[in-house]
Design an enzyme around this catalytic site. Structure first.
Site, PDB file in Angstrom:
ATOM      1  N   HIS B  88       0.847  -1.195   0.000  1.00  0.00           N
ATOM      2  CA  HIS B  88       0.000   0.000   0.000  1.00  0.00           C
ATOM      3  C   HIS B  88       0.883   1.247   0.000  1.00  0.00           C
ATOM      4  CE1 HIS B  88      -2.848   3.087   1.174  1.00  0.00           C
ATOM      5  NE2 HIS B  88      -2.113   3.343   2.236  1.00  0.00           N
ATOM      6  N   ASP B 117       7.311  21.066 -26.774  1.00  0.00           N
ATOM      7  CA  ASP B 117       7.198  19.749 -26.144  1.00  0.00           C
ATOM      8  C   ASP B 117       8.276  19.673 -25.067  1.00  0.00           C
ATOM      9  OD1 ASP B 117       6.940  16.922 -25.559  1.00  0.00           O
ATOM     10  OD2 ASP B 117       6.016  16.708 -27.530  1.00  0.00           O
ATOM     11  N   TRP B 153       7.119  -0.186   3.830  1.00  0.00           N
ATOM     12  CA  TRP B 153       7.565   0.502   2.608  1.00  0.00           C
ATOM     13  C   TRP B 153       8.964   1.075   2.781  1.00  0.00           C
ATOM     14  CZ3 TRP B 153       8.575   5.704   1.176  1.00  0.00           C
ATOM     15  CH2 TRP B 153       8.488   6.630   2.229  1.00  0.00           C
ATOM     16  N   SER B 180      13.001   5.574 -13.966  1.00  0.00           N
ATOM     17  CA  SER B 180      11.959   6.367 -14.603  1.00  0.00           C
ATOM     18  C   SER B 180      11.928   7.785 -14.035  1.00  0.00           C
ATOM     19  CB  SER B 180      10.617   5.680 -14.403  1.00  0.00           C
ATOM     20  OG  SER B 180       9.567   6.595 -14.575  1.00  0.00           O
ATOM     21  N   SER B 181      12.009   7.885 -12.700  1.00  0.00           N
ATOM     22  CA  SER B 181      11.950   9.216 -12.077  1.00  0.00           C
ATOM     23  C   SER B 181      13.146  10.061 -12.469  1.00  0.00           C
ATOM     24  CB  SER B 181      11.961   9.099 -10.558  1.00  0.00           C
ATOM     25  OG  SER B 181      10.777   8.568 -10.114  1.00  0.00           O
ATOM     26  N   HIS B 264      13.584  11.570   3.431  1.00  0.00           N
ATOM     27  CA  HIS B 264      13.006  12.865   3.755  1.00  0.00           C
ATOM     28  C   HIS B 264      12.882  13.763   2.543  1.00  0.00           C
ATOM     29  CE1 HIS B 264      11.126  15.774   6.201  1.00  0.00           C
ATOM     30  NE2 HIS B 264      11.799  16.641   5.468  1.00  0.00           N
ATOM     31  N   GLU B 266      12.328  12.786  -0.270  1.00  0.00           N
ATOM     32  CA  GLU B 266      11.195  12.175  -0.981  1.00  0.00           C
ATOM     33  C   GLU B 266       9.854  12.763  -0.530  1.00  0.00           C
ATOM     34  OE1 GLU B 266      10.621  10.187  -3.403  1.00  0.00           O
ATOM     35  OE2 GLU B 266       8.512   9.690  -3.029  1.00  0.00           O
ATOM     36  N   TYR B 268       9.298  15.666   0.392  1.00  0.00           N
ATOM     37  CA  TYR B 268       9.149  16.971  -0.256  1.00  0.00           C
ATOM     38  C   TYR B 268       9.009  16.850  -1.750  1.00  0.00           C
ATOM     39  CZ  TYR B 268       9.157  19.359   4.037  1.00  0.00           C
ATOM     40  OH  TYR B 268       8.758  19.793   5.263  1.00  0.00           O
ATOM     41  N   SER B 279      -0.449  26.948  -5.612  1.00  0.00           N
ATOM     42  CA  SER B 279      -0.056  28.320  -5.921  1.00  0.00           C
ATOM     43  C   SER B 279      -0.631  28.810  -7.241  1.00  0.00           C
ATOM     44  CB  SER B 279       1.471  28.434  -5.973  1.00  0.00           C
ATOM     45  OG  SER B 279       2.028  28.018  -4.753  1.00  0.00           O
ATOM     46  N   HIS B 313      15.541  12.620  11.832  1.00  0.00           N
ATOM     47  CA  HIS B 313      14.370  12.751  12.708  1.00  0.00           C
ATOM     48  C   HIS B 313      13.450  11.528  12.590  1.00  0.00           C
ATOM     49  CE1 HIS B 313      12.401  15.277   9.282  1.00  0.00           C
ATOM     50  NE2 HIS B 313      12.146  14.006   9.096  1.00  0.00           N
ATOM     51  N   HIS B 314      13.735  10.664  11.619  1.00  0.00           N
ATOM     52  CA  HIS B 314      13.011   9.392  11.552  1.00  0.00           C
ATOM     53  C   HIS B 314      13.660   8.335  12.429  1.00  0.00           C
ATOM     54  CE1 HIS B 314      10.446  10.648   8.189  1.00  0.00           C
ATOM     55  NE2 HIS B 314      11.499  11.332   7.791  1.00  0.00           N
ATOM     56  N   THR B 339       8.102  26.812   5.379  1.00  0.00           N
ATOM     57  CA  THR B 339       6.759  26.278   5.149  1.00  0.00           C
ATOM     58  C   THR B 339       5.721  27.282   5.623  1.00  0.00           C
ATOM     59  OG1 THR B 339       7.721  24.122   5.616  1.00  0.00           O
ATOM     60  CG2 THR B 339       5.341  24.223   5.403  1.00  0.00           C
ATOM     61  N   LYS B 342       5.148  29.980   3.137  1.00  0.00           N
ATOM     62  CA  LYS B 342       4.252  29.599   2.044  1.00  0.00           C
ATOM     63  C   LYS B 342       2.787  29.682   2.487  1.00  0.00           C
ATOM     64  CE  LYS B 342       5.527  26.932  -1.020  1.00  0.00           C
ATOM     65  NZ  LYS B 342       6.475  27.090  -2.112  1.00  0.00           N
ATOM     66  N   ARG B 461       1.881   1.075  15.063  1.00  0.00           N
ATOM     67  CA  ARG B 461       1.501   0.907  13.663  1.00  0.00           C
ATOM     68  C   ARG B 461       1.969  -0.458  13.177  1.00  0.00           C
ATOM     69  NH1 ARG B 461       5.921   4.201  10.156  1.00  0.00           N
ATOM     70  NH2 ARG B 461       4.547   3.549   8.483  1.00  0.00           N
TER      71      ARG B 461
END
Ligand code: HEM
Ligand SMILES: [Cu+2]
Lengths: 195, 537
Positions: B88, B117, B153, B180-181, B264, B266, B268, B279, B313-314, B339, B342, B461
């Site tokens: 998931h 293009d 994950w 791909s990314s 991390h 990721e 963002y 925006s 921080h993880h 943040t 924004k 979890r």
């Protein structure tokens, strides 16, 4: 820019960004030695090794303000065994773990099984001697002429009344009749593991 | 997202220059899509792929929530449950959210900067067509001997080095997704830096293009690190290395450092394009230009740079020295500043604007409230002594769903409703769109708000069963989840109805929209747009 120029600029950009991606792939692997070094320098890898700080760890349950004298006494009852404590007495703080040793020798001509029975003086002291390990927890089997040293580990409960300064711990060995010999303890004793 | 309208607007006259379609007639049928190098086709495919993966990942979430509806084990075995939470997460992150925003990038970036293009149309085609095989690998992993890899994950060692064959399929899928990314990102950076129409300076670009420029750099810098981490896992599994194997001199904690160095940034990568969409949408429905455009650009850039300095921080609970904990705590709380800039800019944009509340605006406002709430719980989690208590509890699950579902996903909905008229030339049903918004908003909060309480009360979890005192909140959360899942079928219906029978849209469907895809191109946008650069004042 005309289309041809744009195309060239695009491929240059492609090359530069691909190099960046490759460098970052390498960076992932560069983290391996870097991480090792970092842990070494900061001493993080030593977490599991004993260091100076660990020996400073103190047991807050120990009552440092009091001394108690523990005296030891050893007897046998109708057995050809020689039985004695290896120290006559020790001085300990209540709450502090102590280990003492006793020794028995079978002077008889045959194998015998014995069981030690403790007694305390003063008698009320019994409730305050906390034994963690004792040869009296098991029967002891000794072949003819065999000698064994046996530990006793104990803690004096800090709740011991303040007027008690000396405690005597006495053991007497009795012979165990053949019918009452426990298989496990006899076997355990026979291979010398029993304390 | 329309397939039918393209042919009508496809003219040969504008198909010249270096475009790959220049000489051939457009193929029809499946080949048109398989071989397409047209940024609009590819954008459409990305979006449909993303929605398909959203349904697959969503079905997995339904299984998770059905099992958690009551305490005890009712529906699935624990191993399968673990596999569901794992895939998931992987499918939603790499299959649903990221491709959705790449789809936006493909559709919008050339149209917003006046380019014909993307810079590398063939590579663009390859970037997309790598995704379906990767998705199939992730699904196939469920049927590997021993079942899917229930490793989470985040794919932590040593669980991954000991998992069954499904792990190898998963690692391979991650490699393909990463490639791909990276190709997609190189394409986006090159397009934005080299292909802007004359007069379209960087600081005149719509903010959506800015956010994607920054995100693409984040991707090029962080995806290879993930590729490295899973490669090390692979060689530990099969080739006798000991990167993460303590018995061989390695360290499993090292995996976490490498993973979160990617991980991390990721989050963002997921959030920043969402900021870009918001925006665009908020100024359009406030009928005012974006407040503090330049500060938005700088804030986004500083978020991106800071995101590489906060990964641990993880990992507050792995046994770091206290100095390191303090460093990562302060660095993390620092991110709240850009943040905040924004969020305040979006609010200031609405200040004294003539607001209207069509569906895109509703989703943007939903984003604004709920993403900010997720940001707040993030701040709570950044505080080391607090995090030590609630790490790996449902509080964390609530936190990242507020930023990813109510953040990124709501922003994607806002963007789709906003640009559907431009893409398809047809309007969606506003009433149904509003229904979709309100149902999503309510069910989202029913699902995830109570998870804060569960986490604070100590529910861990990634567990298929739980203690009785958690039963009520879990039942509520599951009901919310089923409602949320069903509401997304309504979204599918709204989009299909729009494509097939929506009323004709105007060129500038939204009064306040001012970027050049609205001002310079008809609706639907022609198959080839800006073959000659637009004239910009
Ligand atoms: C219908 C909507 C959704 C529902 C009901 C849902 C539910 C859940 C549940 C129940 C878990 C497992 C918690 C656990 O025990 O670890 C979970 C994990 C997760 N979800 Fe969602 N989710 C939804 C949408 C999304 C979306 C859109 C994303 C992507 C942006 C996402 C990303 C994640 C991630 C990354 C995890 C962590 C997986 C793991 O750690 O193993 N979710 N979600
Ligand atoms: Cu993070």
């Amino acid at each position: 820019m005309n289309p041809g120029q744009t195309e060239n600029a695009n491929w240059r950009m492609f090359a530069r960004l691909s190099v960046l991606a490759l460098l970052m792939f390498g960076f992932g692997f560069a983290m391996v030695p870097y991480y090792k070094k970092f842990c070494e320098v900061t001493g993080i890898t030593n977490l599991l090794q004993p260091n100076a700080k660990q020996s400073e760890i103190t047991n807050s349950q120990v009552d440092k303000s009091r001394w108690v004298t523990l005296e030891f006494d050893a007897n046998t009852h109708g057995m050809p065994w020689q039985f004695a404590p290896l120290q006559r007495s020790v001085r300990v703080h209540p709450g502090e773990m102590t280990q003492v040793e006793f020794q028995i020798k079978n002077n008889g001509s045959g194998a015998l099984v014995g069981q030690a029975i403790p007694s305390y003086g003063p008698k009320q002291g019994a409730a305050f001697v906390k034994k963690l390990e004792c040869f009296c927890f098991r029967q002891q089997a000794l072949a003819a002429g065999e000698t064994r040293r046996m530990p006793v580990q104990l803690v004096i409960d800090p709740a011991l009344p303040a007027n008690v300064n000396t405690l005597t711990l006495s053991y007497t060995f009795f012979e165990v009749p053949a019918a009452d010999v426990k298989k496990s303890s006899a076997a355990g004793a026979a291979n010398g593991k029993a304390g | 997202m329309s397939t039918a309208t393209h042919d009508a607007t496809h003219g040969h006259g504008d198909a010249h220059g270096h475009d790959d379609h220049a000489h051939a007639h457009k193929p029809t049928g499946a080949m048109r899509w398989i071989g397409s190098t047209n940024h609009k086709d590819i954008g459409t495919m990305y979006l449909w792929f993303s929605f398909t993966m959203f349904l697959v990942g969503g079905a997995m979430a339904m299984i998770i929530r059905a099992e958690l509806f009551q305490p005890g084990l009712q529906i699935v075995r624990p191993e399968f449950f673990n596999s569901m939470t794992t895939y998931h997460g992987l499918i939603m992150v790499f299959g649903a959210i990221m491709p959705a925003f790449v789809g936006f990038a493909n559709w919008l970036i050339p149209m917003q900067i006046g380019a014909p293009d993307m810079a590398f149309p063939r590579m663009n085609n390859l970037s997309f067509w790598l995704l379906p095989p990767a998705a199939l690998l992730l699904i196939a992993a469920q049927f590997a001997p021993g079942g899917g890899a229930g490793v989470g994950w985040t794919m932590y060692a040593p669980l991954t080095t000991q998992a069954g064959p499904a792990m190898d399929l998963t690692i391979f899928a991650v490699h393909i997704l990463g490639m791909s990314s990276i190709m997609g990102s190189i394409n986006i950076i090159t397009t934005i830096l080299n292909m802007r129409a004359p007069g379209m300076t960087l600081m005149k670009m719509p903010l959506f293009c800015w956010t994607w420029l920054i995100t693409a750099y984040l991707l090029v810098a962080s995806m290879p690190v993930l590729a490295g981490a899973v490669t090390m896992t692979l060689t530990d599994r099969h080739f006798g290395t000991s990167f993460f194997n303590a018995a061989g001199g390695g360290d499993p904690v090292l995996y976490q450092h490498i993973f979160w160095f990617f991980g991390h940034p990721e989050v963002y990568i997921i959030a920043i394009p969402a900021f870009g969409v918001i925006s665009q949408v908020i100024p359009a429905f406030s009928r005012k230009p974006l407040f503090g455009y330049a500060s938005m650009v700088y804030a986004t850039a500083s978020i991106a740079i800071l995101s590489f300095m906060v990964w641990a921080h993880h990992m507050y609970t792995v046994g770091m020295p206290v100095e390191a904990q303090l460093f990562f705590m302060y660095a993390t709380t620092l991110i709240a500043i850009p943040t905040g800039v924004k969020v305040f800019n979006w609010v200031a944009t609405m200040w004294k604007g003539s607001l209207t509340f069509e569906t895109p605006m509703l989703f943007a406002l939903g984003f604004l409230f709920l993403f900010t709430l997720g940001g707040f719980t993030g701040l709570v989690l950044s505080i080391t002594p607090v995090d030590v208590q609630i790490h790996d509890t449902y509080y964390v699950v609530a936190h990242f769903h507020y930023v990813m579902v109510a953040g990124a996903l709501f922003s994607a909905f806002a963007g789709i409703y906003f640009w559907l008229p431009k893409w398809t030339g047809r309007m969606y049903d506003e009433t149904l769109g509003k229904w979709h918004f309100w149902l999503s908003l309510i069910f989202f909060n029913v699902t995830f708000f109570v998870q804060h309480f569960l986490g604070l009360a100590g529910m861990p979890r990634r567990v298929p069963d739980y203690a009785l005192q958690f039963a009520e909140f879990n039942a509520i959360s599951s009901v919310g989840a089923f409602g949320f899942g069903l509401s997304q079928l309504l979204f599918l219906y709204v989009v299909l109805k729009c494509i097939t029978s929506g009323p004709k849209a105007e060129q500038k469907q939204w009064e306040g929209a001012d970027s050049i895809e609205w001002t310079h191109l008809p609706s639907p946008a022609p198959y080839h747009s800006f073959a000659t650069p637009p004239v910009l004042k």
